[in-house]
Design a protein around this motif. Structure first.
Motif, PDB file in Angstrom:
ATOM      1  N   THR A 193       0.826  -1.206   0.000  1.00 28.57           N
ATOM      2  CA  THR A 193       0.000   0.000   0.000  1.00 28.57           C
ATOM      3  C   THR A 193       0.866   1.265   0.000  1.00 28.57           C
ATOM      4  O   THR A 193       0.350   2.372  -0.030  1.00 28.57           O
ATOM      5  CB  THR A 193      -0.959   0.034   1.216  1.00 28.57           C
ATOM      6  N   SER A 194       2.204   1.107   0.028  1.00 24.72           N
ATOM      7  CA  SER A 194       3.102   2.260  -0.107  1.00 24.72           C
ATOM      8  C   SER A 194       3.904   2.108  -1.382  1.00 24.72           C
ATOM      9  O   SER A 194       4.214   0.995  -1.799  1.00 24.72           O
ATOM     10  CB  SER A 194       4.115   2.337   1.041  1.00 24.72           C
ATOM     11  N   LYS A 195       4.294   3.247  -1.955  1.00 22.94           N
ATOM     12  CA  LYS A 195       5.052   3.168  -3.211  1.00 22.94           C
ATOM     13  C   LYS A 195       6.472   2.642  -2.946  1.00 22.94           C
ATOM     14  O   LYS A 195       7.021   2.813  -1.856  1.00 22.94           O
ATOM     15  CB  LYS A 195       5.103   4.537  -3.892  1.00 22.94           C
ATOM     16  N   MET A 196       7.032   2.008  -3.963  1.00 23.12           N
ATOM     17  CA  MET A 196       8.433   1.621  -3.912  1.00 23.12           C
ATOM     18  C   MET A 196       9.235   2.907  -3.823  1.00 23.12           C
ATOM     19  O   MET A 196       9.053   3.814  -4.625  1.00 23.12           O
ATOM     20  CB  MET A 196       8.786   0.828  -5.168  1.00 23.12           C
ATOM     21  N   SER A 197      10.117   2.998  -2.819  1.00 24.37           N
ATOM     22  CA  SER A 197      10.778   4.277  -2.571  1.00 24.37           C
ATOM     23  C   SER A 197      12.186   4.062  -2.032  1.00 24.37           C
ATOM     24  O   SER A 197      12.391   3.226  -1.156  1.00 24.37           O
ATOM     25  CB  SER A 197       9.949   5.078  -1.555  1.00 24.37           C
ATOM     26  N   LYS A 198      13.119   4.843  -2.593  1.00 28.06           N
ATOM     27  CA  LYS A 198      14.503   4.723  -2.164  1.00 28.06           C
ATOM     28  C   LYS A 198      14.659   5.011  -0.680  1.00 28.06           C
ATOM     29  O   LYS A 198      15.572   4.531  -0.043  1.00 28.06           O
ATOM     30  CB  LYS A 198      15.387   5.701  -2.975  1.00 28.06           C
TER      31      LYS A 198
END
Ligand code: TYM
Length: 333
Positions: A193-198
């Motif tokens: 439910t969260s974006k793929m993020s660095k």
């Protein structure tokens, strides 16, 4: 031809699959149809105060990843933001037509400042969107291929361009965001439910383009799904499966409907995951090899970036000139 410009921050050692599918695939698709500019935004990356050697390395590695992903330096202009001083020069002018409240409403700023607290937040993070607007407006850009998370920054860029034009005459082209459907927001495999993020706390959810293939295979196989064991496309109740289906569709070219039919029936999550892992590795492994080749001869890469900066300045300098004139800066004699 009309222009596109986009960029990525050299903040980490590798891009992730979200950067690749959300942005880069479109860059490559569009580069022959548009006059294309791709910038490594090292000045934006400075907002996280990186170690100097890391910033230098990551700037090269990011440029190498642009090329490895299919950006053709004979067709597109590939350059480093700090090599083109017009970016910071225009950013200052844009800062002066941006409302304080308007900048304070940027959700990426609020998220980051919220996590770091007032003491840990530098002013560069606050003025970040105006530097991004400068990146875009300097090139008379018509379309900006980015992921969904950049939409608000693009809206601000459009507002600033229109405001400037209203106040000072027709100086800027008002750009459109180019954000495409199913891969505009690739989700974390660990928290779908969260974006793929660095910058995500849980890095198990990120497929890194420069990781060993077996690391990515393992991450796909341990992707969080659900317990009803039926492959259906339902982002609301089955975000993990929806994300895997979208990644599959983007990499294989098959439609989501086709995939749902293919994996229909009980207990097909394993088959879906195996196939997604294979598709990811098929793109990522040669990408990694190509980056390693490019980095083996940094002189060639640096020459591409030098040529890119010269070409970028040819476009950026006259735009800045127009702006300086319009706002009333006294020309040098
Ligand atoms: P950055 O470095 O965070 O991300 C680079 C690009 O990847 C996209 N992206 C995603 N797309 C789909 N799913 C995801 N999970 C995902 N995560 C990231 C981003 O939308 C972006 O397109 N502010 C920009 C950099 C920038 C820029 C510019 C972009 C500076 N100046 C001018 C375009 C034009 C950024 O932080 O991107």
């Amino acid at each position: 031809p009309a222009r596109i410009l986009s960029g990525m921050q050299p903040t980490h050692d590798s891009l992730h699959l979200g950067n690749y599918l959300g942005a880069q695939v479109n860059w490559v698709r569009m580069q022959r149809e548009f006059d294309a500019f791709f910038c490594v935004v090292d000045q934006h990356a400075l907002t996280i105060n990186p170690d100097p050697a890391d910033l230098r390395n990551r700037t090269r590695v990011t440029a190498a990843q642009y090329l490895a992903g299919g950006v053709d330096p004979d067709v597109s202009t590939v350059f480093v933001q700090s090599h083109v001083p017009e970016h910071s020069q225009l950013a200052w002018v844009l800062n002066c037509i941006t409302g304080y409240g308007e900048a304070a409403r940027m959700t990426q700023f609020k998220d980051k400042a919220g996590k770091r607290g007032a003491e840990g937040t530098n002013v560069g993070l606050f003025t970040y969107p105006m530097l991004m607007a400068a990146d875009i407006l300097l090139y008379d850009t018509t379309a900006v291929p980015v992921g969904e998370d950049q939409r608000q920054h693009l809206e601000l860029t459009r507002d600033l361009a229109q405001r400037f034009n209203t106040r000072y005459g027709d100086i800027f082209v008002v750009p459109d965001a180019h954000i495409t459907g199913d891969t505009a927001k690739v989700m974390s495999l660990a928290e779908p439910t969260s974006k793929m993020s660095k910058s995500a706390a849980n890095q198990n959810g990120n497929l890194m383009m420069l990781d060993e293939p077996k690391v990515n295979t393992k991450k796909v196989k341990s992707a969080v799904t659900d317990t009803d064991n039926e492959v259906r496309f339902d982002p609301e109740t089955k975000p993990g499966i929806a994300n895997l289906l979208r990644i599959h569709a983007a990499l294989s070219g098959d439609s989501i409907d086709t995939l749902v039919r293919r994996y229909a029936g009980q207990n097909r999550y394993g088959a879906l995951k195996t196939d997604v892992a294979e598709l990811v590795v098929a793109v990522q492994a040669p990408f990694k090899t190509r980056v390693e080749e490019l980095l083996a001869d940094p002189a060639e890469l640096d020459a591409i970036l030098a040529k890119g900066a010269a070409r970028a300045r040819e476009v950026a300098a006259p735009t800045l000139e127009r702006v300086y004139q319009a706002v009333g800066f006294l020309p040098t004699a």
